[in-house]
Each structure stands twice: as structure tokens, then as C-alpha cells.
Design a protein around this motif. Structure first.
Motif, PDB file in Angstrom:
ATOM      1  N   ARG A  55     -41.608  38.173  -5.667  1.00  0.00           N
ATOM      2  CA  ARG A  55     -42.785  38.996  -5.363  1.00  0.00           C
ATOM      3  C   ARG A  55     -42.990  40.075  -6.423  1.00  0.00           C
ATOM      4  O   ARG A  55     -44.106  40.284  -6.905  1.00  0.00           O
ATOM      5  CB  ARG A  55     -42.605  39.647  -3.993  1.00  0.00           C
ATOM      6  CG  ARG A  55     -43.767  40.557  -3.579  1.00  0.00           C
ATOM      7  CD  ARG A  55     -43.363  41.506  -2.477  1.00  0.00           C
ATOM      8  NE  ARG A  55     -42.277  42.390  -2.913  1.00  0.00           N
ATOM      9  CZ  ARG A  55     -41.651  43.240  -2.097  1.00  0.00           C
ATOM     10  NH1 ARG A  55     -41.972  43.291  -0.818  1.00  0.00           N
ATOM     11  NH2 ARG A  55     -40.694  44.020  -2.561  1.00  0.00           N
ATOM     12  N   THR A  59     -46.249  39.881  -8.740  1.00  0.00           N
ATOM     13  CA  THR A  59     -47.212  40.947  -8.459  1.00  0.00           C
ATOM     14  C   THR A  59     -47.514  41.742  -9.721  1.00  0.00           C
ATOM     15  O   THR A  59     -48.680  42.047 -10.027  1.00  0.00           O
ATOM     16  CB  THR A  59     -46.677  41.891  -7.367  1.00  0.00           C
ATOM     17  OG1 THR A  59     -46.437  41.148  -6.174  1.00  0.00           O
ATOM     18  CG2 THR A  59     -47.684  42.986  -7.063  1.00  0.00           C
ATOM     19  N   TRP A  79     -47.895  31.687  -7.724  1.00  0.00           N
ATOM     20  CA  TRP A  79     -48.033  32.582  -6.563  1.00  0.00           C
ATOM     21  C   TRP A  79     -48.295  31.786  -5.288  1.00  0.00           C
ATOM     22  O   TRP A  79     -47.733  32.081  -4.232  1.00  0.00           O
ATOM     23  CB  TRP A  79     -49.173  33.573  -6.820  1.00  0.00           C
ATOM     24  CG  TRP A  79     -49.434  34.533  -5.691  1.00  0.00           C
ATOM     25  CD1 TRP A  79     -50.300  34.368  -4.647  1.00  0.00           C
ATOM     26  CD2 TRP A  79     -48.812  35.810  -5.491  1.00  0.00           C
ATOM     27  NE1 TRP A  79     -50.268  35.452  -3.810  1.00  0.00           N
ATOM     28  CE2 TRP A  79     -49.362  36.356  -4.308  1.00  0.00           C
ATOM     29  CE3 TRP A  79     -47.867  36.541  -6.185  1.00  0.00           C
ATOM     30  CZ2 TRP A  79     -48.986  37.603  -3.817  1.00  0.00           C
ATOM     31  CZ3 TRP A  79     -47.490  37.789  -5.690  1.00  0.00           C
ATOM     32  CH2 TRP A  79     -48.040  38.300  -4.522  1.00  0.00           C
ATOM     33  N   VAL A  80     -49.139  30.763  -5.390  1.00  0.00           N
ATOM     34  CA  VAL A  80     -49.445  29.922  -4.226  1.00  0.00           C
ATOM     35  C   VAL A  80     -48.193  29.169  -3.778  1.00  0.00           C
ATOM     36  O   VAL A  80     -47.902  29.068  -2.580  1.00  0.00           O
ATOM     37  CB  VAL A  80     -50.587  28.945  -4.553  1.00  0.00           C
ATOM     38  CG1 VAL A  80     -50.748  27.907  -3.442  1.00  0.00           C
ATOM     39  CG2 VAL A  80     -51.893  29.701  -4.757  1.00  0.00           C
ATOM     40  N   SER A  83     -45.931  31.671  -2.075  1.00  0.00           N
ATOM     41  CA  SER A  83     -46.420  31.994  -0.724  1.00  0.00           C
ATOM     42  C   SER A  83     -46.077  30.887   0.262  1.00  0.00           C
ATOM     43  O   SER A  83     -45.691  31.150   1.406  1.00  0.00           O
ATOM     44  CB  SER A  83     -47.935  32.223  -0.756  1.00  0.00           C
ATOM     45  OG  SER A  83     -48.272  33.266  -1.649  1.00  0.00           O
ATOM     46  N   THR A  84     -46.210  29.638  -0.191  1.00  0.00           N
ATOM     47  CA  THR A  84     -45.884  28.493   0.672  1.00  0.00           C
ATOM     48  C   THR A  84     -44.393  28.479   1.015  1.00  0.00           C
ATOM     49  O   THR A  84     -44.015  28.236   2.163  1.00  0.00           O
ATOM     50  CB  THR A  84     -46.271  27.185  -0.026  1.00  0.00           C
ATOM     51  OG1 THR A  84     -47.658  27.226  -0.379  1.00  0.00           O
ATOM     52  CG2 THR A  84     -46.029  25.987   0.889  1.00  0.00           C
ATOM     53  N   LEU A  86     -42.443  31.021   1.168  1.00  0.00           N
ATOM     54  CA  LEU A  86     -42.192  32.134   2.082  1.00  0.00           C
ATOM     55  C   LEU A  86     -42.625  31.786   3.505  1.00  0.00           C
ATOM     56  O   LEU A  86     -41.944  32.135   4.484  1.00  0.00           O
ATOM     57  CB  LEU A  86     -42.936  33.379   1.583  1.00  0.00           C
ATOM     58  CG  LEU A  86     -42.306  34.742   1.914  1.00  0.00           C
ATOM     59  CD1 LEU A  86     -40.870  34.788   1.427  1.00  0.00           C
ATOM     60  CD2 LEU A  86     -43.122  35.860   1.298  1.00  0.00           C
ATOM     61  N   GLU A  87     -43.751  31.091   3.628  1.00  0.00           N
ATOM     62  CA  GLU A  87     -44.211  30.657   4.956  1.00  0.00           C
ATOM     63  C   GLU A  87     -43.222  29.676   5.588  1.00  0.00           C
ATOM     64  O   GLU A  87     -42.920  29.759   6.783  1.00  0.00           O
ATOM     65  CB  GLU A  87     -45.594  30.001   4.833  1.00  0.00           C
ATOM     66  CG  GLU A  87     -46.710  30.977   4.512  1.00  0.00           C
ATOM     67  CD  GLU A  87     -48.029  30.277   4.269  1.00  0.00           C
ATOM     68  OE1 GLU A  87     -48.078  29.034   4.437  1.00  0.00           O
ATOM     69  OE2 GLU A  87     -49.009  30.945   3.909  1.00  0.00           O
ATOM     70  N   MET A 161     -45.224  39.196   3.557  1.00  0.00           N
ATOM     71  CA  MET A 161     -46.365  38.315   3.344  1.00  0.00           C
ATOM     72  C   MET A 161     -47.677  39.072   3.488  1.00  0.00           C
ATOM     73  O   MET A 161     -48.634  38.844   2.740  1.00  0.00           O
ATOM     74  CB  MET A 161     -46.296  37.153   4.343  1.00  0.00           C
ATOM     75  CG  MET A 161     -45.110  36.218   4.121  1.00  0.00           C
ATOM     76  SD  MET A 161     -44.867  35.026   5.457  1.00  0.00           S
ATOM     77  CE  MET A 161     -46.369  34.078   5.338  1.00  0.00           C
ATOM     78  N   MET A 164     -48.204  41.247   0.428  1.00  0.00           N
ATOM     79  CA  MET A 164     -48.590  40.414  -0.702  1.00  0.00           C
ATOM     80  C   MET A 164     -50.083  40.126  -0.696  1.00  0.00           C
ATOM     81  O   MET A 164     -50.760  40.182  -1.724  1.00  0.00           O
ATOM     82  CB  MET A 164     -47.808  39.100  -0.669  1.00  0.00           C
ATOM     83  CG  MET A 164     -46.356  39.224  -1.096  1.00  0.00           C
ATOM     84  SD  MET A 164     -45.374  37.772  -0.640  1.00  0.00           S
ATOM     85  CE  MET A 164     -46.391  36.436  -1.275  1.00  0.00           C
ATOM     86  N   GLU A 165     -50.611  39.818   0.469  1.00  0.00           N
ATOM     87  CA  GLU A 165     -52.040  39.526   0.590  1.00  0.00           C
ATOM     88  C   GLU A 165     -52.888  40.757   0.276  1.00  0.00           C
ATOM     89  O   GLU A 165     -53.995  40.643  -0.262  1.00  0.00           O
ATOM     90  CB  GLU A 165     -52.350  39.027   1.996  1.00  0.00           C
ATOM     91  CG  GLU A 165     -51.750  37.662   2.309  1.00  0.00           C
ATOM     92  CD  GLU A 165     -52.032  37.218   3.732  1.00  0.00           C
ATOM     93  OE1 GLU A 165     -52.673  38.004   4.473  1.00  0.00           O
ATOM     94  OE2 GLU A 165     -51.630  36.107   4.113  1.00  0.00           O
ATOM     95  N   GLN A 172     -55.856  30.258  -1.888  1.00  0.00           N
ATOM     96  CA  GLN A 172     -55.213  29.004  -2.276  1.00  0.00           C
ATOM     97  C   GLN A 172     -56.223  27.952  -2.723  1.00  0.00           C
ATOM     98  O   GLN A 172     -55.910  27.131  -3.584  1.00  0.00           O
ATOM     99  CB  GLN A 172     -54.379  28.472  -1.108  1.00  0.00           C
ATOM    100  CG  GLN A 172     -53.187  29.357  -0.769  1.00  0.00           C
ATOM    101  CD  GLN A 172     -52.236  28.700   0.208  1.00  0.00           C
ATOM    102  OE1 GLN A 172     -52.386  27.530   0.533  1.00  0.00           O
ATOM    103  NE2 GLN A 172     -51.247  29.445   0.670  1.00  0.00           N
TER     104      GLN A 172
END
Length: 237
Positions: A55, A59, A79-80, A83-84, A86-87, A161, A164-165, A172
Motif C-alpha cells: 500500500r 500509494t 494496484w487492482v 486490491s484483489t 487484499l479482498e 481497504m 486506500m479507496e 477496476q
């Protein structure tokens, strides 16, 4: 240099997240143990450390206005993927929490699920931690004591998360993939199909060779019989 560092961190996070998922699926099964619960704790904490490092790197780069358009597109793609990952980590942590509540280790009346799997997960955990051998030092009640920490860490990942947003907006659907959907799977299938094709060709070749040999033997036998019959006819006449 920064791009390579980001890719290396992301690769490490992907590996640890995959190992964590593998171990979460063994909770409540015949491979479950106190060692597994400690492995899960150490692996998810390793994943969170990598997530924070990812991150911070991404960032900083994405907020840098001097980054070229081409490099920015690559960092947005990373980054995408990040993020995936992390989800997926958050989903598996929630699953581990639910299974941990359902299958405490020190309750004799609670039967484990007979999944058919056997053996420990120390090798997977060691791979995730990038170490040779795991060292176990947790207390005997880690299966219950760790659940509260796990719940807090789930909240921390959710907050990460959200932050981050707020800091970096990378929808995405605006990021273009470098490969078509399922390209890796298709390549694997094509490799498998080609190997199968090679095997079938080899089998066909060997079958053809055997057929030729048999045909030659039969033809030779018929020819010999014809010669013998011809000699007999001449002698009788």
C-alpha cells in the motif's frame, strides 16, 4: 526500480495469501491442530505486513504527478491486483474466524470433519513465511485466544481497504489487462492438448508400424502357401 520492488512485494503477497487460503480450508478437518492455528496466525500477520508495504509503495507512486502515463497505467494494474489480493485475504480471515468458532480444539464433544486430507501444513506455512522450518511457541489455548485478535485484524484490513479507496481512486473497470480473460488457463490447456496430441500421434505411429509388420507376415505366409501349392500341383500332374 520502484516498479520491480512493487512487483516483488505483490508476488510475495500473492504467495502468502494463497498459502493462507490453503491452510484455512483445513480448519475443522482431520489435519487441524494447535500448530495449524499458530501457522494461520503467523501467515496472516505476514500477509498484513506485506499488504502495508504494498500500500505504501503503490500509494506514493500513484500520487506522484511526475510518473509517465505508461508507467502509471502499469502501477494502476498492480494496484487492482493488490486490491484483489487484499479482498481475498479479508474473505479468508472471516472464514477462519467462523471456522475457529465452530471448531475449537479443546472441546472433546466437537468432532472434526472427515475430509479425507491427512498430514500437516507446516510445509505450506514455511513456504509462506520464507523460512526453512516453523518454530512453534504458542500457548495451548491459541485456538480460542487468537479469535479476538483475528477479529481486530479483520477490522484493520477493512479500514485499510477503505483508506486506500479514499487516497487513490483507481476504478477496476478502467484498467486494461495485459492478457485476455483466462489466457493462462488456455495456455495450460493448449500445452496439455499438445502433449496429448503428441502422445496420440506416437501411439498412432506405433500402431501403424505394428500393422505394417503384421501385414508383411500375413503376405509372406500367403506367398509361401501359394508356392507350396504350386509345387504340389506340378508334382501331381
Amino acid at each position: 526500480m520502484v516498479k520491480e520492488e512493487c512487483k516483488a512485494l505483490l508476488d510475495a503477497l500473492s504467495k502468502v495469501t494463497a498459502c493462507y487460503r490453503h491452510m484455512v480450508l483445513t480448519i475443522g478437518g482431520t489435519s487441524d491442530s494447535q500448530n495449524l492455528r499458530e501457522e494461520l496466525k503467523k501467515t496472516r500477520q505476514k500477509a498484513q505486513e506485506l499488504a502495508v508495504a504494498n500500500r505504501n509503495k503503490l500509494t506514493a507512486v500513484l500520487k506522484d504527478k511526475s510518473v509517465s502515463k505508461e508507467d502509471k497505467a502499469e502501477f494502476e494494474r498492480l494496484w487492482v491486483i493488490f486490491s484483489t489480493c487484499l479482498e481475498i485475504l479479508e474473505i479468508d480471515m472471516r472464514r477462519a474466524l467462523e471456522l475457529g468458532h465452530e471448531f475449537p480444539l479443546n472441546v472433546p464433544k466437537k468432532h472434526l470433519i472427515q475430509t479425507g486430507m491427512s498430514g500437516g501444513t507446516s510445509g505450506v506455512a514455511a513456504r509462506a513465511m520464507s523460512i526453512q522450518n516453523m518454530k512453534y511457541e504458542a500457548e495451548h489455548n491459541i485456538d480460542v485466544a487468537d479469535l479476538k485478535d483475528l477479529e481486530n485484524e479483520i477490522n484493520q484490513v477493512g479500514e485499510m481497504m477503505y483508506e486506500m479507496e479514499m487516497k487513490v481512486s483507481v476504478p477496476q473497470w478502467t484498467v486494461e489487462a495485459k492478457q485476455d480473460p483466462g489466457a493462462e488457463l488456455k495456455s495450460t490447456i493448449s500445452v496439455g492438448a499438445s502433449s496429448i496430441g503428441m502422445i496420440s500421434v506416437e501411439e498412432n505411429k506405433s500402431f501403424c508400424d505394428i500393422s505394417k509388420i503384421l501385414a508383411g507376415i500375413i503376405f509372406s505366409a500367403v506367398l509361401i502357401i501359394a508356392i507350396v501349392l504350386a509345387v504340389c500341383v506340378v508334382k501331381l500332374s
